[in-house]
Structures are given as structure tokens and as C-alpha cells.
Design a protein around this motif. Sequence first.
Motif, PDB file in Angstrom:
ATOM      1  N   LEU A 177      -5.783   6.629   0.806  1.00  0.00           N
ATOM      2  CA  LEU A 177      -4.834   5.518   0.827  1.00  0.00           C
ATOM      3  C   LEU A 177      -3.529   5.948   1.492  1.00  0.00           C
ATOM      4  N   SER A 178      -3.147   7.206   1.277  1.00  0.00           N
ATOM      5  CA  SER A 178      -1.938   7.729   1.898  1.00  0.00           C
ATOM      6  C   SER A 178      -2.046   7.713   3.420  1.00  0.00           C
ATOM      7  N   ALA A 215      -1.921   4.087   4.605  1.00  0.00           N
ATOM      8  CA  ALA A 215      -0.566   3.536   4.571  1.00  0.00           C
ATOM      9  C   ALA A 215       0.269   4.056   5.736  1.00  0.00           C
ATOM     10  N   SER A 216       0.123   5.341   6.059  1.00  0.00           N
ATOM     11  CA  SER A 216       0.858   5.914   7.191  1.00  0.00           C
ATOM     12  C   SER A 216       0.421   5.274   8.506  1.00  0.00           C
ATOM     13  N   VAL A 248      -6.531   8.495  -3.482  1.00  0.00           N
ATOM     14  CA  VAL A 248      -5.087   8.436  -3.233  1.00  0.00           C
ATOM     15  C   VAL A 248      -4.746   9.008  -1.864  1.00  0.00           C
ATOM     16  N   ILE A 257       0.830  -1.212   0.000  1.00  0.00           N
ATOM     17  CA  ILE A 257       0.000   0.000   0.000  1.00  0.00           C
ATOM     18  C   ILE A 257       0.863   1.261   0.000  1.00  0.00           C
ATOM     19  N   THR A 258       2.079   1.175   0.555  1.00  0.00           N
ATOM     20  CA  THR A 258       2.980   2.331   0.507  1.00  0.00           C
ATOM     21  C   THR A 258       3.427   2.598  -0.930  1.00  0.00           C
ATOM     22  N   LYS A 298       0.631   4.286  -2.587  1.00  0.00           N
ATOM     23  CA  LYS A 298       0.550   5.650  -2.076  1.00  0.00           C
ATOM     24  C   LYS A 298       1.550   6.561  -2.788  1.00  0.00           C
TER      25      LYS A 298
END
Length: 318
Positions: free
Chosen positions: A165-166, A169-170, A162, A29-30, A33
Motif C-alpha cells: 500500500l505504501s 500511495a507513492s 502495508v 491511501i496516504t 500508509k
Amino acid sequence: PFAAIGVVWLLVIVHLRGMRGGIGFNDLITLFKATGIVAIILAALAIGAGSTANLTHVAPTYETLSTLDKLTAFATSLIFVSFCYSGWNAAAYMAAEMREPQRDLPRSLLLGTGLVVLLYLGLNAVYFYGASVEELAGKVEVGLVASEKLFGPAGAAPVTVVLCLSIFASASAMTIAGPRVYYAFGRDFAPLGWLARADAKTGAPRSALVLQGVATSIIIVSGRIDQIQQYAGFTLSLFACLAVSCVIVLRLRQPNANRPFRAWGYPATPLVFLAVTIWTMVWAFRGRPVESSLALATVAVGGALFYVISRRTATRHG
């Protein structure tokens, strides 16, 4: 808040299933991202209906502020900015799992921080390219506002995906890194040894993951997003100061100790870091005294509990 809490526990469950699978999931996922952010930046340059004038425009209300108010606003803003970089040192939590940490840790810190700086500055430049300061002021969803200006309602949808998702991911990365701190703490501090328990099959630090999930859920329902960011950002800045100051303390107390890692530019680099961070915290406290006081109280209570438990343990074994 319920959606945010749901995400927290979804990630806890994912990472409870195993460290290897959890790290693989996070890497995937990173990658999405980072690719998505680069795509947004390139799309804004190629087809975005933005204006470069926004990048140099200063809000008229800013000019009317006093010097004191400007300093307070700038320092408070730096707390939020530093919060975006709060994972820059997370690679250090993985040092024990690296084959050659003396070589790999500095590389990962420099490479990771450098990439984040480029992506962060690039994405924020896109926001200001798409919308003016007045249009973004006071907005939590700055990405949505800017993307609607740049690409219209239809183009804003993929940008929103996006950005979500960012964040996801964090959160996943911190779900991996955070429990490692608790795990190490439990291993080195006997009264909290239960934090160092790991699942025999998956190797996941179960107690540490669940504790982080509970603590995060409590914080989520404790206030607004800006209040939580200020509280967490001030706390992180305070801990960063304490950690960096330890470099100086150890150099003075143990000048001949073996040091696998050295602070480049010592003593200038840690002193500059401490000066800037403390200056930011002082002015941020003036701007957000309630959240900053709660952050100080949290650290003080934690330190007091650690001291009391340590003394009782030492007395019991003495």
C-alpha cells in the motif's frame, strides 16, 4: 512487470476521472500508509522478536573492502536512499494552486519532509532490528525478510500489505505531481502546448497523464528494479543539482529581482547541497557506470531537443 504496468494505468485512469477525486483518493491511501507504518514500528517495539545487536553489527565482508570500494558502495547506496525522498519537493508543483504559497509552501515542505524522515528512519530501524545485515544483504524484499523474523509467517502478511500500500500511495502521489510539471512545461513552451490540455469537465491534464503512463511503462520493462532505481535516482540527483544551481545563477544575474521565496542560509545551503550531491553522483557513476551513463544521455538528449526546438521556433517567429 505486467502487474506494475497494470498499477500504473490503474492510477492514470483514477486520476483522469478528476483532480479533486484523485487527490481525495490519494489522501485516503496516504493516511492508511502512514498509519500502517506507525503500527509496524510500534508492533516491532512491543512484540517483535528482534535484537538490538543487529543495529550495531557490521558485516565482516565490509571490513575487507578497500577505502575506494567503501566510498563507491556508500555513494551508490545514497542514490537509492535519496530515491526514497524523491517526492520531498513535490509540494512545489502545487504552489500555483495554493492560496498563500509564500506561507504554505515552506510549511508543507518542512512538515512533509520531516514526517517522511521519521517514518523512513523508523521503518528501516525496524528492518535492522528484525534481521542482521547478512540476512538483508542482496534482498529486494527486505520488509518481508525482517517481518518474518519479527512476527513469524502469519505476522509478515499484514506487513507486506502495508508495504504494498505504501508503494501504491507513492505511485499515486507521483501520478498527481508528475503531470503538473508536463502541464506547466506545455503552457510555457508553445511547441509542446498539447501537454497543457485539460479535460473541460474534470480538469485533469489528459495528455500529461497519458504521457507519464507511457513513459513509466517503458521504464518498467527496461531493466531490473535495482537498475531502474539507479537510473531514476541518478537522473533525479542530476536535475536537483541543475535546479539548485539555478538559485546561485539567478542571484548573480538578477541580484535585484523580486524573490517571494528565499533560500535559507544562502549561499552555504545550496553549495553544501551541490557538493554532497555531485560527490554522490561521481562515486555512484564509478559503481554503476551503465545506468548512470544512460541517465546522463537521457538528460543530454532532452536538453538538445529543447535547444533545437527553441531555436527553430525563434527563427520561425523572427
